[in-house]
Design an enzyme around this catalytic site. Sequence first.
Site, mmCIF file in Angstrom:
data_model
loop_
_atom_site.group_PDB
_atom_site.id
_atom_site.type_symbol
_atom_site.label_atom_id
_atom_site.label_comp_id
_atom_site.label_asym_id
_atom_site.label_seq_id
_atom_site.Cartn_x
_atom_site.Cartn_y
_atom_site.Cartn_z
ATOM 1 N N CYS A 113 -2.332 -10.338 4.887
ATOM 2 C CA CYS A 113 -3.254 -10.566 3.763
ATOM 3 C C CYS A 113 -3.161 -11.977 3.088
ATOM 4 O O CYS A 113 -4.153 -12.349 2.309
ATOM 5 C CB CYS A 113 -3.309 -9.471 2.912
ATOM 6 S SG CYS A 113 -3.201 -7.700 3.584
ATOM 7 N N HIS A 253 -5.417 -11.325 -4.271
ATOM 8 C CA HIS A 253 -5.750 -10.334 -3.082
ATOM 9 C C HIS A 253 -6.176 -9.048 -3.624
ATOM 10 O O HIS A 253 -5.567 -8.649 -4.404
ATOM 11 C CB HIS A 253 -4.502 -10.266 -2.146
ATOM 12 C CG HIS A 253 -4.733 -9.121 -1.115
ATOM 13 N ND1 HIS A 253 -5.928 -9.154 -0.361
ATOM 14 C CD2 HIS A 253 -3.763 -8.041 -0.539
ATOM 15 C CE1 HIS A 253 -5.781 -8.093 0.471
ATOM 16 N NE2 HIS A 253 -4.498 -7.583 0.448
ATOM 17 N N ASN A 283 -9.641 -2.721 0.854
ATOM 18 C CA ASN A 283 -8.803 -4.069 1.285
ATOM 19 C C ASN A 283 -9.092 -4.555 2.612
ATOM 20 O O ASN A 283 -8.988 -3.748 3.603
ATOM 21 C CB ASN A 283 -7.508 -3.414 1.267
ATOM 22 C CG ASN A 283 -6.464 -4.426 1.818
ATOM 23 O OD1 ASN A 283 -6.777 -5.417 1.981
ATOM 24 N ND2 ASN A 283 -4.977 -3.975 1.683
HETATM 25 O O1 UT7 Z 1 -2.704 -5.582 1.384
HETATM 26 C C1 UT7 Z 1 -1.317 -5.373 1.398
HETATM 27 C C2 UT7 Z 1 -1.140 -4.240 2.207
HETATM 28 N N1 UT7 Z 1 -1.423 -2.733 1.392
HETATM 29 C C3 UT7 Z 1 -1.248 -2.441 0.263
HETATM 30 O O2 UT7 Z 1 -1.278 -3.317 -0.636
HETATM 31 C C4 UT7 Z 1 -0.936 -1.151 -0.225
HETATM 32 C C5 UT7 Z 1 -0.031 -0.878 -1.215
HETATM 33 N N2 UT7 Z 1 0.364 0.376 -1.513
HETATM 34 C C6 UT7 Z 1 -0.591 1.133 -2.099
HETATM 35 O O3 UT7 Z 1 -1.856 0.721 -2.656
HETATM 36 C C7 UT7 Z 1 -0.272 2.534 -2.837
HETATM 37 O O4 UT7 Z 1 1.121 2.650 -2.318
HETATM 38 C C8 UT7 Z 1 -1.271 3.677 -2.019
HETATM 39 C C9 UT7 Z 1 -2.425 3.589 -2.499
HETATM 40 C C10 UT7 Z 1 -1.188 3.336 -0.517
HETATM 41 C C11 UT7 Z 1 -0.296 5.173 -2.318
HETATM 42 O O5 UT7 Z 1 -0.498 5.132 -3.836
HETATM 43 P P1 UT7 Z 1 0.762 5.822 -4.419
HETATM 44 O O6 UT7 Z 1 0.734 5.884 -5.900
HETATM 45 O O7 UT7 Z 1 2.048 4.861 -3.743
HETATM 46 O O8 UT7 Z 1 0.758 7.230 -3.457
HETATM 47 P P2 UT7 Z 1 2.089 7.813 -2.627
HETATM 48 O O9 UT7 Z 1 2.033 7.129 -1.388
HETATM 49 O O10 UT7 Z 1 3.258 7.950 -3.477
HETATM 50 O O11 UT7 Z 1 1.353 9.250 -2.357
HETATM 51 C C12 UT7 Z 1 1.456 10.152 -3.443
HETATM 52 C C13 UT7 Z 1 0.757 11.484 -3.151
HETATM 53 C C14 UT7 Z 1 1.609 12.041 -1.907
HETATM 54 O O12 UT7 Z 1 1.695 13.190 -2.273
HETATM 55 P P3 UT7 Z 1 2.899 14.143 -2.570
HETATM 56 O O13 UT7 Z 1 4.126 13.743 -1.542
HETATM 57 O O14 UT7 Z 1 3.139 13.658 -4.036
HETATM 58 O O15 UT7 Z 1 2.632 15.614 -2.630
HETATM 59 C C15 UT7 Z 1 0.539 11.725 -0.857
HETATM 60 O O16 UT7 Z 1 0.759 12.408 0.448
HETATM 61 O O17 UT7 Z 1 -0.573 11.324 -2.741
HETATM 62 C C16 UT7 Z 1 -0.636 11.770 -1.542
HETATM 63 N N3 UT7 Z 1 -1.617 10.955 -0.732
HETATM 64 C C17 UT7 Z 1 -2.911 11.300 -0.780
HETATM 65 N N4 UT7 Z 1 -3.736 12.453 -1.386
HETATM 66 C C18 UT7 Z 1 -5.024 12.484 -1.358
HETATM 67 C C19 UT7 Z 1 -1.597 9.918 -0.037
HETATM 68 N N5 UT7 Z 1 -2.885 9.489 0.551
HETATM 69 C C20 UT7 Z 1 -3.677 10.255 0.000
HETATM 70 C C21 UT7 Z 1 -5.270 10.498 0.056
HETATM 71 N N6 UT7 Z 1 -5.872 11.501 -0.690
HETATM 72 N N7 UT7 Z 1 -5.794 9.511 0.625
#
Ligand code: UT7
Length: 326
Positions: A113, A253, A283
Amino acid sequence: MQNLKFLGTGSALPEKVLTNQDLERMVDTSDDWITGRTGIQERRIARDDVSTSDLAAKALSVACENAGMSPSDLDGIILGTSTTDTLFPSTACWVQERLGVRGMFAFDVSAGCSGFLYALEIASALMAAGRGRRFGVIGAEVMSKVVNWNDRGTCVLFGDGAGAAVIGPSDGDSGILASHWGANGSLAPCLYQPAGGTQRPATAVTVAENLHTVHMQGRHVFKHAVEAMASAALSAMDQAKLTADDIDLLIPHQANIRIMEATRQRCGVPSDRMFSVVAKYGNMSAATIPIAIHEAAQAGRLQDGSLLLTTAFGTGFTWAAHAIRW
Ligand code: UT7
Protein backbone atom coordinates in the site's frame (compact mmCIF):
# COMPACT_ATOMS: atom_id res chain seq x y z
CA MET A 1 13.61 20.67 -1.59
CA GLN A 2 13.17 19.57 -5.18
CA ASN A 3 11.25 21.91 -7.43
CA LEU A 4 8.82 19.48 -8.95
CA LYS A 5 5.22 19.79 -9.90
CA PHE A 6 2.28 17.47 -10.39
CA LEU A 7 1.71 18.33 -14.06
CA GLY A 8 -1.35 16.10 -14.35
CA THR A 9 -3.23 13.40 -12.47
CA GLY A 10 -5.59 10.64 -13.57
CA SER A 11 -7.50 7.61 -12.42
CA ALA A 12 -9.21 4.52 -13.77
CA LEU A 13 -11.90 2.59 -11.96
CA PRO A 14 -13.80 -0.50 -13.11
CA GLU A 15 -17.50 0.09 -13.72
CA LYS A 16 -18.76 -2.83 -11.64
CA VAL A 17 -19.79 -1.79 -8.11
CA LEU A 18 -19.89 -4.39 -5.32
CA THR A 19 -21.88 -3.14 -2.34
CA ASN A 20 -21.94 -4.32 1.25
CA GLN A 21 -25.43 -5.66 0.55
CA ASP A 22 -23.98 -7.76 -2.30
CA LEU A 23 -21.38 -9.11 0.14
CA GLU A 24 -24.09 -10.03 2.65
CA ARG A 25 -25.30 -12.53 0.04
CA MET A 26 -21.79 -13.95 -0.49
CA VAL A 27 -20.33 -14.43 3.03
CA ASP A 28 -21.52 -14.29 6.66
CA THR A 29 -21.23 -10.52 7.11
CA SER A 30 -23.41 -7.43 7.41
CA ASP A 31 -23.46 -3.88 6.12
CA ASP A 32 -23.41 -2.75 9.78
CA TRP A 33 -20.22 -4.69 10.53
CA ILE A 34 -18.37 -3.56 7.39
CA THR A 35 -19.43 0.08 7.68
CA GLY A 36 -18.78 0.23 11.43
CA ARG A 37 -15.37 -1.48 11.34
CA THR A 38 -14.03 -0.04 8.10
CA GLY A 39 -16.17 2.82 6.75
CA ILE A 40 -16.39 0.99 3.40
CA GLN A 41 -19.78 0.96 1.67
CA GLU A 42 -18.86 -0.25 -1.79
CA ARG A 43 -15.88 -1.06 -3.97
CA ARG A 44 -15.12 -1.49 -7.69
CA ILE A 45 -14.37 -4.89 -9.21
CA ALA A 46 -12.50 -5.42 -12.49
CA ARG A 47 -13.89 -7.67 -15.22
CA ASP A 48 -12.18 -11.04 -15.69
CA ASP A 49 -10.40 -9.80 -18.82
CA VAL A 50 -9.03 -6.65 -17.11
CA SER A 51 -5.58 -6.76 -15.52
CA THR A 52 -3.62 -4.25 -13.46
CA SER A 53 -1.82 -2.85 -16.52
CA ASP A 54 -5.14 -2.05 -18.24
CA LEU A 55 -6.21 0.18 -15.34
CA ALA A 56 -2.69 1.60 -14.93
CA ALA A 57 -2.39 2.48 -18.62
CA LYS A 58 -5.77 4.19 -18.59
CA ALA A 59 -4.92 6.23 -15.45
CA LEU A 60 -1.54 7.24 -16.90
CA SER A 61 -3.03 8.32 -20.22
CA VAL A 62 -5.58 10.51 -18.38
CA ALA A 63 -2.75 12.01 -16.30
CA CYS A 64 -0.73 12.71 -19.47
CA GLU A 65 -3.76 14.27 -21.15
CA ASN A 66 -4.30 16.51 -18.12
CA ALA A 67 -0.61 17.43 -18.27
CA GLY A 68 -1.01 18.36 -21.94
CA MET A 69 1.47 15.77 -23.17
CA SER A 70 1.71 12.31 -24.67
CA PRO A 71 2.89 9.19 -22.77
CA SER A 72 5.73 8.97 -25.30
CA ASP A 73 7.12 12.23 -23.82
CA LEU A 74 7.80 10.54 -20.46
CA ASP A 75 11.38 9.80 -19.42
CA GLY A 76 10.30 6.89 -17.22
CA ILE A 77 7.38 4.97 -15.74
CA ILE A 78 7.42 3.77 -12.13
CA LEU A 79 4.49 1.68 -10.96
CA GLY A 80 3.63 0.63 -7.41
CA THR A 81 1.63 -2.58 -7.24
CA SER A 82 1.27 -5.88 -5.39
CA THR A 83 -1.04 -7.39 -8.00
CA THR A 84 1.27 -7.63 -10.99
CA ASP A 85 0.04 -8.73 -14.41
CA THR A 86 2.72 -11.44 -14.47
CA LEU A 87 5.60 -12.41 -12.18
CA PHE A 88 7.78 -11.12 -15.00
CA PRO A 89 8.12 -8.83 -16.83
CA SER A 90 7.06 -5.89 -14.70
CA THR A 91 3.54 -4.49 -14.97
CA ALA A 92 5.15 -1.15 -15.95
CA CYS A 93 6.44 -2.87 -19.11
CA TRP A 94 2.93 -4.20 -19.81
CA VAL A 95 1.73 -0.59 -19.42
CA GLN A 96 4.16 0.44 -22.16
CA GLU A 97 2.80 -2.35 -24.35
CA ARG A 98 -0.79 -1.25 -23.68
CA LEU A 99 0.04 2.40 -24.47
CA GLY A 100 2.20 1.59 -27.51
CA VAL A 101 5.22 3.46 -26.14
CA ARG A 102 8.80 2.31 -25.64
CA GLY A 103 12.29 3.52 -24.91
CA MET A 104 11.81 5.18 -21.52
CA PHE A 105 12.73 3.05 -18.46
CA ALA A 106 9.86 1.21 -16.79
CA PHE A 107 9.78 -0.82 -13.61
CA ASP A 108 7.56 -1.83 -10.69
CA VAL A 109 7.97 -1.00 -7.03
CA SER A 110 6.83 -3.69 -4.63
CA ALA A 111 5.93 -1.88 -1.42
CA GLY A 112 2.28 -2.85 -0.99
CA CYS A 113 0.00 0.00 0.00
CA SER A 114 3.04 2.31 0.27
CA GLY A 115 3.86 1.59 -3.40
CA PHE A 116 2.75 4.91 -4.88
CA LEU A 117 4.65 6.95 -2.28
CA TYR A 118 7.75 4.77 -2.73
CA ALA A 119 7.47 5.34 -6.52
CA LEU A 120 7.07 9.07 -5.96
CA GLU A 121 10.15 9.14 -3.71
CA ILE A 122 12.23 7.38 -6.39
CA ALA A 123 10.93 9.63 -9.19
CA SER A 124 11.64 12.81 -7.21
CA ALA A 125 15.18 11.60 -6.40
CA LEU A 126 15.82 10.80 -10.07
CA MET A 127 14.58 14.24 -11.02
CA ALA A 128 16.77 15.91 -8.40
CA ALA A 129 19.74 13.96 -9.77
CA GLY A 130 19.01 15.21 -13.28
CA ARG A 131 18.15 11.71 -14.57
CA GLY A 132 15.05 12.80 -16.44
CA ARG A 133 12.45 15.54 -16.48
CA ARG A 134 9.05 13.92 -16.69
CA PHE A 135 8.02 10.74 -14.96
CA GLY A 136 4.78 8.79 -14.88
CA VAL A 137 4.16 7.59 -11.33
CA ILE A 138 1.36 5.06 -10.89
CA GLY A 139 -0.36 3.06 -8.14
CA ALA A 140 -2.54 0.28 -9.58
CA GLU A 141 -4.16 -2.88 -8.25
CA VAL A 142 -6.62 -5.59 -9.13
CA MET A 143 -7.00 -6.85 -5.57
CA SER A 144 -10.18 -8.79 -6.43
CA LYS A 145 -8.07 -11.42 -8.21
CA VAL A 146 -5.95 -12.16 -5.12
CA VAL A 147 -8.70 -12.08 -2.52
CA ASN A 148 -10.19 -15.25 -1.01
CA TRP A 149 -13.88 -14.63 -1.62
CA ASN A 150 -14.76 -17.13 1.13
CA ASP A 151 -12.78 -15.26 3.82
CA ARG A 152 -15.03 -12.60 5.30
CA GLY A 153 -12.13 -11.17 7.31
CA THR A 154 -10.43 -9.93 4.12
CA CYS A 155 -12.79 -10.06 1.11
CA VAL A 156 -14.93 -7.17 2.33
CA LEU A 157 -11.95 -4.82 2.52
CA PHE A 158 -10.47 -4.58 -0.95
CA GLY A 159 -11.27 -2.98 -4.29
CA ASP A 160 -9.69 -2.42 -7.71
CA GLY A 161 -8.44 0.80 -9.34
CA ALA A 162 -5.49 2.82 -10.57
CA GLY A 163 -4.25 6.35 -10.04
CA ALA A 164 -1.42 8.15 -11.78
CA ALA A 165 0.49 11.40 -11.74
CA VAL A 166 2.90 13.00 -14.17
CA ILE A 167 5.59 14.87 -12.31
CA GLY A 168 7.95 17.34 -13.89
CA PRO A 169 10.15 20.31 -13.05
CA SER A 170 8.65 23.44 -11.56
CA ASP A 171 9.79 27.05 -11.89
CA GLY A 172 7.90 28.01 -8.73
CA ASP A 173 8.16 26.82 -5.15
CA SER A 174 6.02 23.67 -5.50
CA GLY A 175 7.64 20.35 -4.67
CA ILE A 176 8.32 17.72 -2.06
CA LEU A 177 9.28 19.61 1.09
CA ALA A 178 10.19 16.52 3.10
CA SER A 179 9.69 12.79 3.11
CA HIS A 180 10.15 9.76 5.27
CA TRP A 181 10.17 6.09 4.28
CA GLY A 182 11.05 2.79 5.87
CA ALA A 183 10.36 -0.92 6.20
CA ASN A 184 10.36 -3.75 8.72
CA GLY A 185 10.71 -7.10 6.95
CA SER A 186 10.57 -9.09 10.19
CA LEU A 187 6.79 -8.59 10.06
CA ALA A 188 6.41 -9.82 6.46
CA PRO A 189 4.21 -12.83 7.36
CA CYS A 190 1.56 -10.58 8.95
CA LEU A 191 0.24 -9.60 5.53
CA TYR A 192 1.22 -11.56 2.45
CA GLN A 193 0.34 -13.79 -0.46
CA PRO A 194 2.11 -17.03 0.51
CA ALA A 195 2.34 -18.91 -2.79
CA GLY A 196 3.20 -18.26 -6.42
CA GLY A 197 6.76 -17.02 -5.84
CA THR A 198 9.99 -18.95 -5.27
CA GLN A 199 9.24 -19.73 -1.60
CA ARG A 200 6.18 -21.76 -2.60
CA PRO A 201 5.80 -22.12 -6.37
CA ALA A 202 2.30 -22.82 -7.62
CA THR A 203 1.15 -26.44 -7.27
CA ALA A 204 -2.25 -28.11 -7.14
CA VAL A 205 -1.86 -28.09 -3.33
CA THR A 206 -1.13 -24.35 -3.06
CA VAL A 207 -4.19 -23.66 -5.20
CA ALA A 208 -6.40 -26.03 -3.19
CA GLU A 209 -5.24 -24.40 0.05
CA ASN A 210 -5.97 -20.89 -1.23
CA LEU A 211 -2.35 -19.83 -0.75
CA HIS A 212 -2.47 -17.49 -3.75
CA THR A 213 -4.70 -15.09 -1.85
CA VAL A 214 -4.29 -12.34 0.76
CA HIS A 215 -3.37 -13.68 4.22
CA MET A 216 -3.61 -11.02 6.90
CA GLN A 217 -3.48 -10.71 10.67
CA GLY A 218 -5.91 -7.80 10.72
CA ARG A 219 -5.52 -6.52 14.30
CA HIS A 220 -1.75 -6.67 14.12
CA VAL A 221 -1.74 -4.74 10.83
CA PHE A 222 -4.17 -2.19 12.26
CA LYS A 223 -1.97 -1.38 15.25
CA HIS A 224 1.24 -1.06 13.25
CA ALA A 225 -0.52 0.92 10.50
CA VAL A 226 -1.65 3.67 12.86
CA GLU A 227 1.74 3.92 14.59
CA ALA A 228 3.79 3.92 11.37
CA MET A 229 1.53 6.22 9.34
CA ALA A 230 1.35 8.80 12.12
CA SER A 231 5.07 8.73 12.90
CA ALA A 232 6.08 8.92 9.21
CA ALA A 233 3.73 11.88 8.66
CA LEU A 234 4.96 13.64 11.80
CA SER A 235 8.55 13.10 10.70
CA ALA A 236 7.83 14.67 7.28
CA MET A 237 6.06 17.61 8.98
CA ASP A 238 8.92 18.05 11.42
CA GLN A 239 11.60 18.03 8.70
CA ALA A 240 9.59 20.57 6.69
CA LYS A 241 9.04 22.66 9.85
CA LEU A 242 5.27 22.47 9.42
CA THR A 243 2.63 22.31 12.10
CA ALA A 244 -0.80 20.72 11.78
CA ASP A 245 -2.24 24.18 11.19
CA ASP A 246 -0.16 24.52 8.02
CA ILE A 247 -1.59 21.37 6.42
CA ASP A 248 -4.34 22.13 3.91
CA LEU A 249 -5.10 18.51 3.05
CA LEU A 250 -4.23 15.14 4.56
CA ILE A 251 -4.45 12.15 2.23
CA PRO A 252 -3.63 9.01 4.18
CA HIS A 253 -3.68 5.51 2.69
CA GLN A 254 -7.33 4.53 2.58
CA ALA A 255 -7.55 1.05 4.12
CA ASN A 256 -10.04 1.65 6.86
CA ILE A 257 -11.63 4.87 8.14
CA ARG A 258 -10.66 3.98 11.73
CA ILE A 259 -6.97 3.77 10.78
CA MET A 260 -7.28 7.04 8.84
CA GLU A 261 -9.04 8.81 11.72
CA ALA A 262 -6.52 7.61 14.31
CA THR A 263 -3.67 8.77 12.05
CA ARG A 264 -5.32 12.15 11.51
CA GLN A 265 -5.83 12.67 15.24
CA ARG A 266 -2.21 11.79 16.06
CA CYS A 267 -1.07 14.33 13.44
CA GLY A 268 -3.43 16.96 14.87
CA VAL A 269 -5.02 17.74 11.50
CA PRO A 270 -8.69 18.89 11.70
CA SER A 271 -11.22 16.39 10.34
CA ASP A 272 -12.45 18.65 7.53
CA ARG A 273 -8.91 18.63 6.10
CA MET A 274 -8.75 14.86 5.56
CA PHE A 275 -9.77 13.65 2.11
CA SER A 276 -11.42 10.25 1.99
CA VAL A 277 -12.61 7.99 -0.82
CA VAL A 278 -12.60 4.80 1.25
CA ALA A 279 -16.41 4.60 1.51
CA LYS A 280 -16.85 4.26 -2.24
CA TYR A 281 -13.72 2.37 -3.28
CA GLY A 282 -12.46 0.32 -0.29
CA ASN A 283 -8.78 -0.50 0.12
CA MET A 284 -7.14 -0.40 -3.33
CA SER A 285 -3.66 -0.76 -1.82
CA ALA A 286 -1.12 1.29 -3.84
CA ALA A 287 -3.92 2.91 -5.88
CA THR A 288 -5.74 4.64 -3.03
CA ILE A 289 -3.46 7.67 -2.59
CA PRO A 290 -3.08 8.63 -6.28
CA ILE A 291 -6.83 8.20 -6.86
CA ALA A 292 -7.58 10.36 -3.81
CA ILE A 293 -5.03 12.96 -5.01
CA HIS A 294 -6.67 13.02 -8.46
CA GLU A 295 -10.18 13.38 -7.00
CA ALA A 296 -9.03 16.07 -4.56
CA ALA A 297 -7.40 18.01 -7.41
CA GLN A 298 -10.54 17.65 -9.57
CA ALA A 299 -12.66 18.89 -6.65
CA GLY A 300 -10.50 22.01 -6.27
CA ARG A 301 -9.15 20.89 -2.88
CA LEU A 302 -5.56 21.23 -4.14
CA GLN A 303 -4.66 24.70 -5.39
CA ASP A 304 -1.24 26.13 -6.29
CA GLY A 305 0.61 26.51 -2.99
CA SER A 306 -1.63 24.10 -1.01
CA LEU A 307 0.22 21.98 1.55
CA LEU A 308 -0.57 18.30 1.09
CA LEU A 309 0.43 15.65 3.61
CA THR A 310 0.37 12.01 2.47
CA THR A 311 1.14 8.92 4.50
CA ALA A 312 0.90 5.18 3.83
CA PHE A 313 1.50 1.77 5.35
CA GLY A 314 1.47 -1.67 3.77
CA THR A 315 2.75 -5.21 3.41
CA GLY A 316 6.41 -5.64 4.23
CA PHE A 317 5.77 -3.85 6.50
CA THR A 318 6.51 -0.62 4.63
CA TRP A 319 5.62 2.98 5.29
CA ALA A 320 6.15 6.36 3.64
CA ALA A 321 5.01 9.97 3.97
CA HIS A 322 5.46 13.20 2.03
CA ALA A 323 4.89 16.86 2.79
CA ILE A 324 4.15 18.40 -0.60
CA ARG A 325 3.64 21.98 -1.72
CA TRP A 326 1.16 21.68 -4.62
O1 UT7 B 1 -3.72 -1.61 3.65
C1 UT7 B 1 -3.04 -2.23 4.71
C2 UT7 B 1 -3.61 -3.57 4.84
N1 UT7 B 1 -4.74 -3.80 5.60
C3 UT7 B 1 -5.27 -3.07 6.60
O2 UT7 B 1 -4.91 -1.96 6.86
C4 UT7 B 1 -6.32 -3.70 7.44
C5 UT7 B 1 -6.01 -3.55 8.89
N2 UT7 B 1 -6.97 -4.18 9.76
C6 UT7 B 1 -8.26 -3.78 9.85
O3 UT7 B 1 -8.69 -2.87 9.16
C7 UT7 B 1 -9.14 -4.46 10.85
O4 UT7 B 1 -8.35 -5.29 11.67
C8 UT7 B 1 -10.28 -5.30 10.21
C9 UT7 B 1 -11.30 -4.38 9.57
C10 UT7 B 1 -9.71 -6.25 9.16
C11 UT7 B 1 -10.99 -6.11 11.27
O5 UT7 B 1 -11.48 -5.27 12.29
P1 UT7 B 1 -11.21 -5.68 13.83
O6 UT7 B 1 -11.89 -4.67 14.64
O7 UT7 B 1 -9.72 -5.81 13.98
O8 UT7 B 1 -11.95 -7.06 13.94
P2 UT7 B 1 -11.35 -8.51 14.28
O9 UT7 B 1 -10.51 -9.03 13.14
O10 UT7 B 1 -10.74 -8.47 15.61
O11 UT7 B 1 -12.68 -9.35 14.34
C12 UT7 B 1 -13.72 -9.04 15.26
C13 UT7 B 1 -14.85 -10.02 15.05
C14 UT7 B 1 -14.40 -11.48 15.00
O12 UT7 B 1 -15.41 -12.26 15.61
P3 UT7 B 1 -15.20 -12.78 17.14
O13 UT7 B 1 -13.94 -13.59 17.11
O14 UT7 B 1 -15.07 -11.53 17.96
O15 UT7 B 1 -16.45 -13.55 17.38
C15 UT7 B 1 -14.38 -11.78 13.51
O16 UT7 B 1 -14.59 -13.15 13.24
O17 UT7 B 1 -15.48 -9.76 13.78
C16 UT7 B 1 -15.54 -10.96 13.03
N3 UT7 B 1 -15.46 -10.63 11.61
C17 UT7 B 1 -16.54 -10.31 10.88
N4 UT7 B 1 -17.84 -10.25 11.17
C18 UT7 B 1 -18.69 -9.88 10.19
C19 UT7 B 1 -14.35 -10.52 10.84
N5 UT7 B 1 -14.71 -10.17 9.60
C20 UT7 B 1 -16.06 -10.02 9.60
C21 UT7 B 1 -16.98 -9.66 8.62
N6 UT7 B 1 -18.29 -9.59 8.96
N7 UT7 B 1 -16.62 -9.33 7.35
